[in-house]
Motif scaffolding. Sequence first.
Motif, PDB file in Angstrom:
ATOM      1  N   ASN A  52      52.498  58.051  43.386  1.00 23.53           N
ATOM      2  CA  ASN A  52      52.115  57.879  41.939  1.00 23.53           C
ATOM      3  C   ASN A  52      51.723  56.754  41.446  1.00 23.53           C
ATOM      4  OD1 ASN A  52      52.152  60.858  40.772  1.00 23.53           O
ATOM      5  ND2 ASN A  52      54.532  60.640  40.715  1.00 23.53           N
ATOM      6  N   HIS A  53      51.892  55.450  42.192  1.00 23.89           N
ATOM      7  CA  HIS A  53      51.522  54.349  41.615  1.00 23.89           C
ATOM      8  C   HIS A  53      50.475  53.662  42.627  1.00 23.89           C
ATOM      9  CE1 HIS A  53      54.777  55.527  38.988  1.00 23.89           C
ATOM     10  NE2 HIS A  53      54.378  54.695  38.112  1.00 23.89           N
ATOM     11  N   MET A  54      51.279  53.330  44.008  1.00 24.32           N
ATOM     12  CA  MET A  54      50.372  52.688  44.637  1.00 24.32           C
ATOM     13  C   MET A  54      49.069  53.132  45.000  1.00 24.32           C
ATOM     14  SD  MET A  54      51.027  51.365  48.798  1.00 24.32           S
ATOM     15  CE  MET A  54      50.594  52.810  49.566  1.00 24.32           C
ATOM     16  N   ALA A  55      49.057  54.617  45.136  1.00 19.84           N
ATOM     17  CA  ALA A  55      47.804  55.486  45.580  1.00 19.84           C
ATOM     18  C   ALA A  55      47.034  55.880  44.174  1.00 19.84           C
ATOM     19  CB  ALA A  55      48.123  56.413  46.381  1.00 19.84           C
ATOM     20  N   LYS A  56      47.494  55.589  43.405  1.00 20.78           N
ATOM     21  CA  LYS A  56      46.780  56.331  41.943  1.00 20.78           C
ATOM     22  C   LYS A  56      46.297  55.187  41.147  1.00 20.78           C
ATOM     23  CE  LYS A  56      49.052  60.826  42.393  1.00 20.78           C
ATOM     24  NZ  LYS A  56      49.884  61.817  41.454  1.00 20.78           N
ATOM     25  N   ILE A  57      46.878  54.045  40.986  1.00 15.36           N
ATOM     26  CA  ILE A  57      46.664  53.125  39.934  1.00 15.36           C
ATOM     27  C   ILE A  57      45.074  52.855  40.043  1.00 15.36           C
ATOM     28  CG2 ILE A  57      46.656  50.597  39.607  1.00 15.36           C
ATOM     29  CD1 ILE A  57      49.580  50.870  39.851  1.00 15.36           C
ATOM     30  N   HIS A  58      44.634  52.654  41.224  1.00 20.94           N
ATOM     31  CA  HIS A  58      43.062  52.327  41.228  1.00 20.94           C
ATOM     32  C   HIS A  58      42.039  53.374  40.617  1.00 20.94           C
ATOM     33  CE1 HIS A  58      39.332  50.440  42.483  1.00 20.94           C
ATOM     34  NE2 HIS A  58      38.818  51.438  43.006  1.00 20.94           N
ATOM     35  N   TYR A  59      42.562  54.440  41.070  1.00 24.03           N
ATOM     36  CA  TYR A  59      41.839  55.843  40.338  1.00 24.03           C
ATOM     37  C   TYR A  59      41.962  56.033  38.959  1.00 24.03           C
ATOM     38  CZ  TYR A  59      39.940  60.458  40.054  1.00 24.03           C
ATOM     39  OH  TYR A  59      39.022  61.519  39.639  1.00 24.03           O
ATOM     40  N   GLU A  60      43.235  56.023  38.622  1.00 20.94           N
ATOM     41  CA  GLU A  60      43.589  56.316  37.226  1.00 20.94           C
ATOM     42  C   GLU A  60      42.958  55.009  36.449  1.00 20.94           C
ATOM     43  OE1 GLU A  60      48.033  57.976  36.987  1.00 20.94           O
ATOM     44  OE2 GLU A  60      47.987  55.831  37.682  1.00 20.94           O
ATOM     45  N   SER A  61      42.912  53.953  36.578  1.00 20.70           N
ATOM     46  CA  SER A  61      42.103  53.069  35.955  1.00 20.70           C
ATOM     47  C   SER A  61      40.902  52.852  35.924  1.00 20.70           C
ATOM     48  CB  SER A  61      42.821  51.348  36.479  1.00 20.70           C
ATOM     49  OG  SER A  61      42.099  51.168  37.792  1.00 20.70           O
ATOM     50  N   GLY A  62      40.010  53.956  36.304  1.00 17.54           N
ATOM     51  CA  GLY A  62      38.933  53.940  36.395  1.00 17.54           C
ATOM     52  C   GLY A  62      38.048  52.914  37.363  1.00 17.54           C
ATOM     53  N   GLY A  63      38.771  52.438  38.330  1.00 17.02           N
ATOM     54  CA  GLY A  63      38.482  51.478  39.238  1.00 17.02           C
ATOM     55  C   GLY A  63      38.573  49.946  38.546  1.00 17.02           C
ATOM     56  N   ASN A  64      39.422  49.865  37.642  1.00 16.11           N
ATOM     57  CA  ASN A  64      39.416  48.746  37.000  1.00 16.11           C
ATOM     58  C   ASN A  64      40.556  47.744  37.681  1.00 16.11           C
ATOM     59  OD1 ASN A  64      37.296  48.792  35.217  1.00 16.11           O
ATOM     60  ND2 ASN A  64      38.727  49.970  33.812  1.00 16.11           N
ATOM     61  N   VAL A  65      41.435  48.405  38.139  1.00 17.61           N
ATOM     62  CA  VAL A  65      42.624  47.690  38.714  1.00 17.61           C
ATOM     63  C   VAL A  65      42.686  47.946  40.427  1.00 17.61           C
ATOM     64  CG1 VAL A  65      45.210  47.421  38.866  1.00 17.61           C
ATOM     65  CG2 VAL A  65      43.894  48.028  36.771  1.00 17.61           C
ATOM     66  N   LYS A  66      42.751  46.891  41.011  1.00 14.66           N
ATOM     67  CA  LYS A  66      42.796  46.948  42.520  1.00 14.66           C
ATOM     68  C   LYS A  66      44.215  46.583  42.944  1.00 14.66           C
ATOM     69  CE  LYS A  66      38.175  45.400  43.973  1.00 14.66           C
ATOM     70  NZ  LYS A  66      37.725  44.710  42.614  1.00 14.66           N
ATOM     71  N   VAL A  67      44.738  47.506  44.172  1.00 12.92           N
ATOM     72  CA  VAL A  67      46.085  47.206  44.712  1.00 12.92           C
ATOM     73  C   VAL A  67      45.907  47.136  46.168  1.00 12.92           C
ATOM     74  CG1 VAL A  67      48.261  48.522  44.894  1.00 12.92           C
ATOM     75  CG2 VAL A  67      46.928  49.130  42.976  1.00 12.92           C
ATOM     76  N   PRO A  68      45.493  45.769  46.411  1.00 14.11           N
ATOM     77  CA  PRO A  68      45.571  45.324  47.883  1.00 14.11           C
ATOM     78  C   PRO A  68      46.808  45.092  48.404  1.00 14.11           C
ATOM     79  CG  PRO A  68      44.904  43.446  46.320  1.00 14.11           C
ATOM     80  CD  PRO A  68      45.427  44.550  45.471  1.00 14.11           C
TER      81      PRO A  68
END
Lengths: 340, 324, 339
Positions: free
Chosen positions: C102-118
């Motif tokens: 719910n977090h690691m895998a979704k944050i980038h998408y949920e943020s419309g591509g604005n947040v990266k999780v490298p």
Amino acid sequence: MANGATVGVIANPASSRDIRRIVARGPATTTNDKINSLARLMEGLAATGVKNVLSMSDAGGIAAGLAGIAAKASAMHWPNLDFVDQKITHSPDDTINAAKAMQDAGVDAIVVLGGDGTNRLLIGSTGSIPVASISTGTNNAYPRRDEPTVVGFAAGLLATGHIDSAACTYRAKTLTINAGDISLPALVDIAVVTGDRIASGAVWDADSLQEVFLCFAEPDAVGLSSIGGRLQPVSRRNPHGLRIRTDATSPRRVTVPIAPGLVRDLGITAVTALPPGETVAINADSGVISVDGERSLRFTADTPVTVTLQHDGPVVLDVPRAMHEAALPTTTTKGEDTHG
Amino acid sequence: MGELDRLAMYQQMVRIRQYESRIMQEYHADKSPAWDIGAGLIPGEMHLAAGQEPAAVGVCAHLKKGDAITAPHRPHHFALAHRVDMNKMTAEIYGRTTGLCKGKGGHMHLFDPENHFSCSGIIAQGLPVACGQAMAFQRKGTDHVAVAVTGEGAANQGAFHESLNLAAVWNLPVIFVIEDNDWAISVPKDASTAGASNADRAAGYGMPGVRVEDNDVEAVYEAAGAAIDRARAGDGPSLIEIHTLRLFGHFEGDAQAYRPELETVNERDPIPQYAAALQELGVLSEDQIASIQADADAEVDAAIEFAKSSPEPAPEDALLHVFA
Amino acid sequence: MSTATGTRRVTTAKAMAEGIGLEMQRDPNVFVMGEDVGAYGGIFGSTTDLFGEFGADRVIDTPISETGFIGAGIGAAVEGLRPVVELMFVDFYGVCMDQISNHMAKIHYESGGNVKVPMVLMTATGAGYSDAAQHSQSLWGTFAHLPGMKVVVPSNPYDAKGLMISAIQDDNPVLYMFHKGAQGLVWMEKNPRSIGEVPEESYTVPIGKAAVAREGTDVTIVTLSLSVQHSLDVAEELEGEGISVEIVDLRSLVPLDTETVLESVGKTGRVLVVDEDYKSFGLTGEIAAIIAENDPGMLKKPFRRVAMPDVPIPYARPLEYGVLPTRDKIKAAVKDLMA
């Protein structure tokens, strides 16, 4: 020997909001600690033959926790436990209403769990009923640090008539601040501080202190009364109180714990006795008044503010004296020494 | 601690209240049929924070650019108090391309990297993330802090306890803010939580815990200031539980039949109480009350207008942004 | 084979750790955290020697709080750091799946591509040493099913290092799933292929690109992880029997290199998928679907699979090896395809 003795129990669920936990590593007394203290108190009360306990109700989990323990087989010997039928307001009124209900019920003694703030709420609500206090608050000068089991013995011995009330009780002093139509009592201290903020309540900024009025001043105290304790000790039974003026620039210095873990160096300009019954005007013409360490009232030049010391506080059960009294006539019969 | 700016805090609370009130109106305005949660220009669940403004405003008054917040499913008050752009946030709630997340997140999943703001619809799960942000601030040698916000119901999640432990054992600059609004949807705190105060739980982790009993912005301000100063100085995490008030339902459409004190909630509204206190202090006039309200009305109306006039995303955009 | 400068034989575990170490030298934002990754060096050797080189500040032992420290990895990644986080056994996903999915895998998408999780989440998989139902699963199909995270599954030391470096450099969350039995650990029976030639210097193996681990003409085995090693053993044996086996080592499940799979299957016309993960609703079915969607007519023989039957993994050795994709089962399936 009176039977059917009843003891009232008041435990404040909200004695934990204190900012001093952050700014001064103030101690925390958890709800479960309070419940455990009450359970120990019950053991002491049971040992002295108290038949009934009437406890304050609350929505903070204390009454429910106590009832849970009372229902267990290991508590079958406890006094019968009832709870005050009161509307929970989540405000200081809960404590006051509980005390009034206990007065109406004619309890023989009251035991209070809380700090200076909780005890202060009981001024005027306990009449001539002796009150014993167990310290659970963040900054306590008023309640002594007695073990609840022993407090249970003392309150129980008094309630059941085993010891003489006159020998082990006294009337607490109070300070009353009057500002216009507002009147607030205190059990330990009233302070005048600069600024206009009430916010989180506790007084912890030493530089803001201007003037302090004290009911008593013990050298081993913590909090604002420690200032007087270091300068000119005044006992709880001494008729007088103390008045201290502070000024950060004064060359007369005193280093005191103004809260647990918070030691400050203060400048003192005057220390005078505060006679009972005399109404004195405060020095400042604007600022905030704290009662028993809690900022409570703003005032401006429009409102004259006065302070009065009186001997009209709760009737205090002095636990050490009570236990001493109980120990005097030995109850051990000759020849029964099992340790021989 | 920053200088107390009472008018700014009052203004911020009014702004947030106006926002939540207008979103409530707009949410219901075109629900047709009215029972259909997915209908209307604002579809889906809507959790509004009216009544909880003192928590957000008192805390955020101490935050500076670069400080992080992770908020829960009820996030608007903390977002607005933490400088998240109202237009972009509103457009996100309306699911528009101009939204913070281009319509991919919605009201429970707002991300504003510029302000280090995020929220999560899974309660307590923002807390570990805040610990990580705090860890990054600590490793970079900054004095930034992370604020992890959650409700009292979430304090019974394992993630809450794992995060408190982690923050304490690593001395992280985190401030755990618990908004205790008495209700975990329909379950009261005393039926769900062993121990009345989550400030007590902090003690178990060797962390200072404070419970702010009154829903009073200045009391929150002072407690939060002490905790944030402590974190910035490298003295580690703190916990602040704020006894606040859920003025509306858990979500829009919640009839709150389970709530016996419902008729008294308006008496406990913190905003008129604060206005009265400020008037008594002589720092707020009737004229100022009116003009602050008018400014809030205009700002919120403009944000809603911006959202409504923004384009909707194309269906094929759903396939974008899975990977960077 | 002649050894190039800087190439020597190391275990998969050591190769992984080298990959991490090189990235830590290159980029101060890279750090490692997990349970027992410090002085212990990772229970399965994934952080061997890193603690000694980089110290406790960059190789961080965590409390046993997978939700807490995986979430902390996400928060650190969001703020621009590049954490390599270890989930000791993939089987422990149950206590932290919310942070992963719910977090690691979704944050980038949920943020419309604005947040990266490298971030890299590395985790041990696999059975074969009687660790039973809660410490033996592969589960890559479960994670590959959930959108938003890349999934890599190395089978040998060379790929382990190159994929690790690629994973750390990737701007997305990468789940790095290594097989305990392919780590080359001294305390576990190992295939000699778990020790191999690895350059000392830094290099990358691209994520999303399968490898043809062995060329052949009769049968394609599509597989990954330890099963690649088993399949290579089988292919060598069958060569003597005149059967030419081509082996596709998928290496990445997300993104999946369908092109290499289809090319090989198109060449041989016979396909066996070998998977240590559960059989139903997983990788084997996915490969079958890809072939069917592309051209069902490319198969000369019906599709075959050897996978974990749909049972929890049992403890006793005969039971465990009764369900694992062993060399014997792989060999039988290939011969069956050639019959």
